[in-house]
Design a protein around this motif. Structure first.
Motif, PDB file in Angstrom:
ATOM      1  N   ASP A 124      -2.934  -3.135  -3.095  1.00  0.00           N
ATOM      2  CA  ASP A 124      -3.705  -2.806  -1.891  1.00  0.00           C
ATOM      3  C   ASP A 124      -4.068  -1.325  -2.014  1.00  0.00           C
ATOM      4  O   ASP A 124      -4.142  -0.826  -3.154  1.00  0.00           O
ATOM      5  CB  ASP A 124      -2.856  -3.115  -0.646  1.00  0.00           C
TER       6      ASP A 124
ATOM      7  N   ARG B 270       0.817  -1.213   0.000  1.00  0.00           N
ATOM      8  CA  ARG B 270       0.000   0.000   0.000  1.00  0.00           C
ATOM      9  C   ARG B 270       0.849   1.261   0.000  1.00  0.00           C
ATOM     10  O   ARG B 270       1.954   1.251   0.534  1.00  0.00           O
ATOM     11  CB  ARG B 270      -0.975   0.003   1.176  1.00  0.00           C
TER      12      ARG B 270
ATOM     13  N   THR C 110     -12.164  -9.462  -4.754  1.00  0.00           N
ATOM     14  CA  THR C 110     -12.398  -9.166  -3.329  1.00  0.00           C
ATOM     15  C   THR C 110     -13.865  -8.770  -3.134  1.00  0.00           C
ATOM     16  O   THR C 110     -14.529  -9.255  -2.201  1.00  0.00           O
ATOM     17  CB  THR C 110     -11.433  -8.063  -2.835  1.00  0.00           C
TER      18      THR C 110
ATOM     19  N   ASN D 290     -11.282  -0.210  -5.246  1.00  0.00           N
ATOM     20  CA  ASN D 290     -11.388  -1.541  -5.851  1.00  0.00           C
ATOM     21  C   ASN D 290     -12.434  -2.394  -5.134  1.00  0.00           C
ATOM     22  O   ASN D 290     -13.373  -2.907  -5.754  1.00  0.00           O
ATOM     23  CB  ASN D 290     -10.009  -2.219  -5.837  1.00  0.00           C
ATOM     24  N   VAL D 291     -12.292  -2.526  -3.822  1.00  0.00           N
ATOM     25  CA  VAL D 291     -13.174  -3.442  -3.082  1.00  0.00           C
ATOM     26  C   VAL D 291     -14.612  -2.910  -3.010  1.00  0.00           C
ATOM     27  O   VAL D 291     -15.565  -3.600  -3.376  1.00  0.00           O
ATOM     28  CB  VAL D 291     -12.623  -3.695  -1.652  1.00  0.00           C
TER      29      VAL D 291
ATOM     30  N   PHE E 274     -15.013   3.380  -1.920  1.00  0.00           N
ATOM     31  CA  PHE E 274     -15.502   3.117  -3.270  1.00  0.00           C
ATOM     32  C   PHE E 274     -14.317   2.943  -4.214  1.00  0.00           C
ATOM     33  O   PHE E 274     -14.321   3.402  -5.345  1.00  0.00           O
ATOM     34  CB  PHE E 274     -16.436   4.251  -3.726  1.00  0.00           C
TER      35      PHE E 274
ATOM     36  N   ASN F 104      -9.437  -4.292   5.567  1.00  0.00           N
ATOM     37  CA  ASN F 104      -8.676  -5.014   6.580  1.00  0.00           C
ATOM     38  C   ASN F 104      -8.748  -4.255   7.887  1.00  0.00           C
ATOM     39  O   ASN F 104      -8.539  -3.038   7.918  1.00  0.00           O
ATOM     40  CB  ASN F 104      -7.208  -5.138   6.141  1.00  0.00           C
TER      41      ASN F 104
END
Ligand code: NAD
Length: 421
Positions: A151, A79, A195, A226-227, A224, A322
């Motif tokens: 990430d 990240r 994911t 990727n995941v 809002f 996470n």
């Protein structure tokens, strides 16, 4: 709560360690193994010199923490954020070990990060930072050692640069050195949405337990990227009613349900959901406290704490991000009967399809998208079922059940490998 207690609550490593301690003592894990698994195998700190566009040299701090190789090569995201700390990377690396064990894939856990603000960097600067970081950690990564993935604030392009830098050093193309790559460079079908798809499968499984209908299930998504965007899109396509969405700049809420395809288009154009005309504007934190059946935090860590857990109205918390919930908040949610699908289960779809990508790269044979999605579903449904049944059997909440299941699997492998010899 004093400052030290607040800091402890917000520490990602301390949160992981607190849950680990509870699960390890319930498992009656030997003291030596407990000490071994509570800490990472290796922590790498690098100081990366990078020539900026204005020809000035700047030094960035970077980390790679490898928690465990007991079940296979390390696996974990990288990240980029000004807020990256070694504590956070250390906690997330351990979480990756537990996550891979929950879905029973042959990897250990790692995590990496660079302290930088991508919004302030040109594409050329980002590329140079990424390549130098990769060169600095090169001896410790690779398909059999440690396989990075995207990430927060990193993406397919970042992975392509890492793969290329690694390949240049070893003098041949090694597509299996990273996952989350562009399709043309050995990426997997279905990885980008994996994911979010995993979150959707987990929410679907939880819904079956409640005998709820998708059409009358209201979902709020924080984050809002990727995941969050993929989860919102897939849940919307399945018939769920997405009533709220927020990102770092702000949020939008509509009790009748948001037009998600229009919102996706708006976010693409404007780089934020803030200001979307299809709902009322709402704060990023405020959105967590709105009425809904399912809350899906998919932004960043420690957004649900002892300060706001009692205000959460959702019946199901599906952790796309996470470590979005702190241990004191866990206790409050448990008392209030919230059904938590913990991060190491809910967001494990990403690492599962990363595993598929690594397998495909090593075989040089690529699967159709429906094969990827079907295999992902099989793994997610089995893991969901195992965690929930484990929790019921041992009378613990889903989070501790997931930790217990994972720690038990890792400890079993360590014993089988003969660490005591
Ligand atoms: P991303 O960078 O694509 O998106 C992050 C989103 O969260 C953005 O919309 C951003 O505006 C928002 N955000 C960031 N900080 C915020 C804050 N303080 N408050 C509210 N919103 C904020 O990142 P991503 O890849 O979607 O990852 C999101 C989370 O999911 C992270 O916790 C990450 O570790 C976790 N995760 C990602 C993957 C993956 O495959 N990308 C897999 C497992 C877990």
């Amino acid at each position: 709560m004093n400052i030290a207690e607040t800091e402890k609550e917000l520490s990602v490593y301390q949160s992981m360690a607190a849950r680990f301690d509870v699960a390890a003592s319930k498992l009656q894990l030997e003291e030596g193994l407990k000490q071994y698994l509570r800490l990472p195998n290796r922590e790498i700190i690098v100081h990366i010199p990078v020539a900026m566009d204005n020809k000035q040299l700047r030094v960035f701090d970077g980390y790679r923490v490898q928690h465990s190789i007991a079940r296979g090569p390390c696996k974990g995201g990288v990240r980029y954020s000004p807020d990256v700390t070694l504590d956070e990377i250390r906690g997330l690396a351990a979480e990756m070990t537990w996550k891979c064990a929950v879905v029973n894939i042959p990897f250990g856990g790692a995590k990496g990060g660079i302290v930088c603000d991508p919004a302030q960097l040109s594409i050329g600067e980002l590329e140079r930072i990424t390549r130098r970081y990769t060169a600095e950690i090169l001896d410790y990564i690779g398909p059999e050692r440690d396989v990075p993935a995207p990430d927060m604030n990193t993406n397919e392009q970042t992975m392509a640069w890492i793969m290329d830098t690694y390949s240049m050093h070893v003098r041949h193309t090694v597509t299996a050195s990273v996952t989350g790559k562009p399709l043309d460079l050995g990426g997997s079908q279905g990885r980008r949405e994996a994911t979010g798809r995993g979150c959707m499968i987990a929410v679907d499984e939880a819904l079956k337990r409640f005998s709820w209908k998708r059409q009358s299930t209201r979902v709020i998504v924080q984050g809002f990227g990727n995941v969050g965007s993929e989860a919102a899109r897939l849940l919307h396509d399945e018939g769920y009613k997405i009533t709220g969405v927020a990102d770092i700049a702000g949020g939008v809420f509509n009790s009748n349900g948001l037009d998600i395809p229009a919102l996706l288009e708006y976010a693409k154009q404007n780089k934020t959901v803030k200001g979307f005309a299809g709902g009322e504007s709402i704060g990023t934190q405020e959105i967590l406290e709105q009425d809904c059946e399912v809350l899906l935090p998919a932004a960043t860590e420690s957004v649900i704490t002892s300060k706001n857990a009692h205000k959460i109205k959702a019946r199901i918390l599906a952790e796309g991000a996470n470590s979005p919930t702190t241990p004191p908040a866990d206790d409050i949610l448990f008392e209030r009967g919230v059904f938590v699908i913990p991060d190491i289960l809910a967001n494990a779809g990403g690492v599962t399809v990363s595993y598929f990508e690594w397998v495909q790269d090593r075989q040089g044979y690529f699967w159709q998208e429906d094969v990827v999605n079907e295999r992902l579903k099989t793994i997610m449904v089995a893991a969901f079922d195992e965690v929930v049944r484990y929790g019921e059997k041992h009378k613990v909440n889903n989070r501790i059940a997931a930790y217990m299941l994972a720690i038990d699997r890792v400890a079993f492998n360590i014993k089988l490998r003969g660490i005591y010899a």
